[in-house]
Motif scaffolding. Structure first.
Motif, PDB file in Angstrom:
ATOM      1  N   ASN A 180      53.297  79.808  -7.140  1.00 23.68           N
ATOM      2  CA  ASN A 180      53.485  78.751  -7.891  1.00 23.68           C
ATOM      3  C   ASN A 180      52.087  77.870  -8.283  1.00 23.68           C
ATOM      4  N   CYS A 181      51.038  78.843  -8.423  1.00 25.49           N
ATOM      5  CA  CYS A 181      49.397  78.425  -9.172  1.00 25.49           C
ATOM      6  C   CYS A 181      50.302  78.310 -10.625  1.00 25.49           C
ATOM      7  N   ILE A 182      49.427  77.089 -11.227  1.00 23.07           N
ATOM      8  CA  ILE A 182      49.895  76.548 -12.489  1.00 23.07           C
ATOM      9  C   ILE A 182      48.464  76.694 -13.396  1.00 23.07           C
ATOM     10  N   ILE A 183      48.754  77.142 -14.673  1.00 22.19           N
ATOM     11  CA  ILE A 183      47.634  76.999 -15.647  1.00 22.19           C
ATOM     12  C   ILE A 183      48.076  76.169 -16.648  1.00 22.19           C
ATOM     13  N   TRP A 184      47.529  75.030 -16.787  1.00 22.63           N
ATOM     14  CA  TRP A 184      47.915  74.155 -17.920  1.00 22.63           C
ATOM     15  C   TRP A 184      46.757  74.021 -19.000  1.00 22.63           C
ATOM     16  N   GLY A 185      47.680  74.019 -20.245  1.00 24.35           N
ATOM     17  CA  GLY A 185      46.936  73.858 -21.455  1.00 24.35           C
ATOM     18  C   GLY A 185      46.168  75.395 -22.262  1.00 24.35           C
ATOM     19  N   ASN A 186      45.249  75.260 -22.745  1.00 23.44           N
ATOM     20  CA  ASN A 186      44.553  76.335 -23.546  1.00 23.44           C
ATOM     21  C   ASN A 186      44.103  77.515 -22.554  1.00 23.44           C
ATOM     22  N   HIS A 187      44.252  78.867 -23.071  1.00 21.45           N
ATOM     23  CA  HIS A 187      43.476  79.875 -22.458  1.00 21.45           C
ATOM     24  C   HIS A 187      42.113  79.788 -23.173  1.00 21.45           C
ATOM     25  N   PHE A 262      57.966  79.590 -10.301  1.00 18.54           N
ATOM     26  CA  PHE A 262      57.729  79.559 -11.572  1.00 18.54           C
ATOM     27  C   PHE A 262      56.350  80.065 -11.852  1.00 18.54           C
ATOM     28  N   VAL A 263      56.188  80.760 -13.279  1.00 19.76           N
ATOM     29  CA  VAL A 263      54.995  81.009 -13.717  1.00 19.76           C
ATOM     30  C   VAL A 263      54.449  80.296 -15.013  1.00 19.76           C
ATOM     31  N   SER A 264      53.303  80.530 -15.504  1.00 21.34           N
ATOM     32  CA  SER A 264      52.545  80.027 -16.492  1.00 21.34           C
ATOM     33  C   SER A 264      52.765  80.828 -17.798  1.00 21.34           C
ATOM     34  N   MET A 265      52.946  80.011 -18.741  1.00 22.09           N
ATOM     35  CA  MET A 265      53.223  80.568 -20.228  1.00 22.09           C
ATOM     36  C   MET A 265      52.813  79.664 -21.176  1.00 22.09           C
ATOM     37  N   GLY A 266      52.023  79.917 -22.000  1.00 25.77           N
ATOM     38  CA  GLY A 266      51.809  79.165 -23.351  1.00 25.77           C
ATOM     39  C   GLY A 266      52.822  79.262 -24.087  1.00 25.77           C
ATOM     40  N   VAL A 267      53.602  77.886 -24.282  1.00 25.91           N
ATOM     41  CA  VAL A 267      55.004  77.662 -24.999  1.00 25.91           C
ATOM     42  C   VAL A 267      54.953  76.328 -25.940  1.00 25.91           C
ATOM     43  N   PHE A 268      55.667  76.159 -26.755  1.00 24.77           N
ATOM     44  CA  PHE A 268      55.901  75.194 -27.598  1.00 24.77           C
ATOM     45  C   PHE A 268      56.007  73.908 -26.786  1.00 24.77           C
ATOM     46  N   SER A 269      54.818  72.889 -27.035  1.00 24.92           N
ATOM     47  CA  SER A 269      55.279  71.634 -26.216  1.00 24.92           C
ATOM     48  C   SER A 269      56.058  70.771 -26.738  1.00 24.92           C
TER      49      SER A 269
END
Length: 330
Positions: A180-187, A262-269
């Motif tokens: 459950n490490c999270i990446i928030w925002g932009n790559h 959970f996993v981190s994905m860039g998705v529509f905010s």
């Protein structure tokens, strides 16, 4: 035999593609008993190299690979596909402004979005790997209006994997024990690697590490700058790890996430966590039946709020720049 999953990889003759097509063909993404049909797209000057990749796929004798279709034509590459890994993009060159990079990529992802819209299944899962991934995914979806927006995502799984590996190395534990490490925002270098909600063997990472200064300082900057560090050491950008992360991302999307993880994905905010709507923002997500949902209700402290605001601001600026290029191209 089951019908094969039709998978397109763009930029397939490139470095990431070279690792990626093997991993997909090995069964690592869709399952060891699921046949795949590989549609490999690249630009005309790369057709010779792509032929060599196809020869190597044949020589691997992968049981899952039903057939391989090399092409420079998006209409062929995207025809009736179930999943797409959009790896091919214009790389940032020395002295290139981000706006110039966005302008070059708008052209690429406009063509690919239109081709997806016209030829792919409406249920296609589209993962954008080529940078700037978040905004490229946004552009691609813009030109594929008949495919649901939730079917597009940008890859931040590499950053998540990097964060997980850094914590595991710090604690001397197997990487699988960190969850459950999270990446928030932009790559990008504004991303926020967040382990406030992560655990190691069920124990909060902040307790296990017991060094808040490192977790809020060097840990974050190490993950943010890891791509540059790989380039400095290897003289080439991340390829094997990027391909592995792309496979992890699509595998989670295809097969779902375990309960409580959970996993981190860039998705529509949708504006969750006070983020700007209408950009591709990386969130923690649960996935079930190939549908993602943003994990809600995680406590966000002032430190995290500042980080989310900074990366969101950059994404809004990218979006506005990219949309101005789209408008000028009309």
């Amino acid at each position: 035999m089951a019908s094969p999953v039709k998978v397109c990889v763009t930029g397939a003759a490139g470095q990431i593609g070279y690792s990626l097509v093997y991993m997909i063909g090995s069964g690592a993404v869709f399952g060891p008993n699921t046949p795949v049909s590989l549609h490999l797209l690249d630009i005309p000057p790369m057709m010779g190299a792509l032929e060599g990749v196809c020869m190597e796929i044949a020589d691997c004798a992968l049981p899952c690979v039903r057939d391989v279709v090399p092409t420079a034509d998006p209409a062929v590459a995207f025809n009736d596909i179930d999943a797409a890994f959009l790896v091919g993009a214009m790389p940032r060159k020395e002295g290139m402004e981000r706006k110039d990079l966005l302008a070059a990529n708008v052209k690429i992802f406009k063509v690919q979005g239109e081709a997806l819209d016209k030829y792919a299944k409406k249920s296609v899962k589209v993962l954008v790997v080529g940078n700037p991934a978040n905004t490229n995914a946004l552009i691609c979806s813009q030109y594929a209006p008949t495919i649901p927006k939730e079917n597009f995502s940008a890859m931040t799984r590499l950053d998540q994997n990097r964060a997980q590996a850094q914590i595991a190395a710090r604690l001397g534990v197997p990487v699988a024990e960190v969850k459950n490490c999270i990446i928030w925002g932009n790559h990008s270098s504004t991303q926020f690697p967040d382990v406030r909600h992560a655990t190691v063997n069920g124990k909060p990472v902040y307790e296990a590490v017991n060094d808040d200064a490192w977790l809020m300082g060097d840990f974050i900057s190490t993950v943010q700058k890891r791509g540059g560090a790989v380039i400095a050491a290897r003289k080439l950008s991340s390829a094997m790890s990027a391909a592995k992360a792309a496979c992890d991302h699509m595998s989670s999307w295809w097969n779902g996430t375990p309960d409580g993880q959970f996993v981190s994905m860039g998705v529509f905010s949708d504006g969750s966590y006070d983020t700007a709507p209408g950009v591709m923002f990386s969130f923690p997500v649960h996935i079930k039946d190939r549908k993602w949902s943003i994990v809600q209700g995680l406590p966000i402290d002032d430190f995290a709020k500042g980080k989310l605001e900074a990366t969101g601001k950059e994404l809004c600026e990218e979006r506005d720049d990219a949309m101005s290029v789209c408008a000028a191209a009309q």
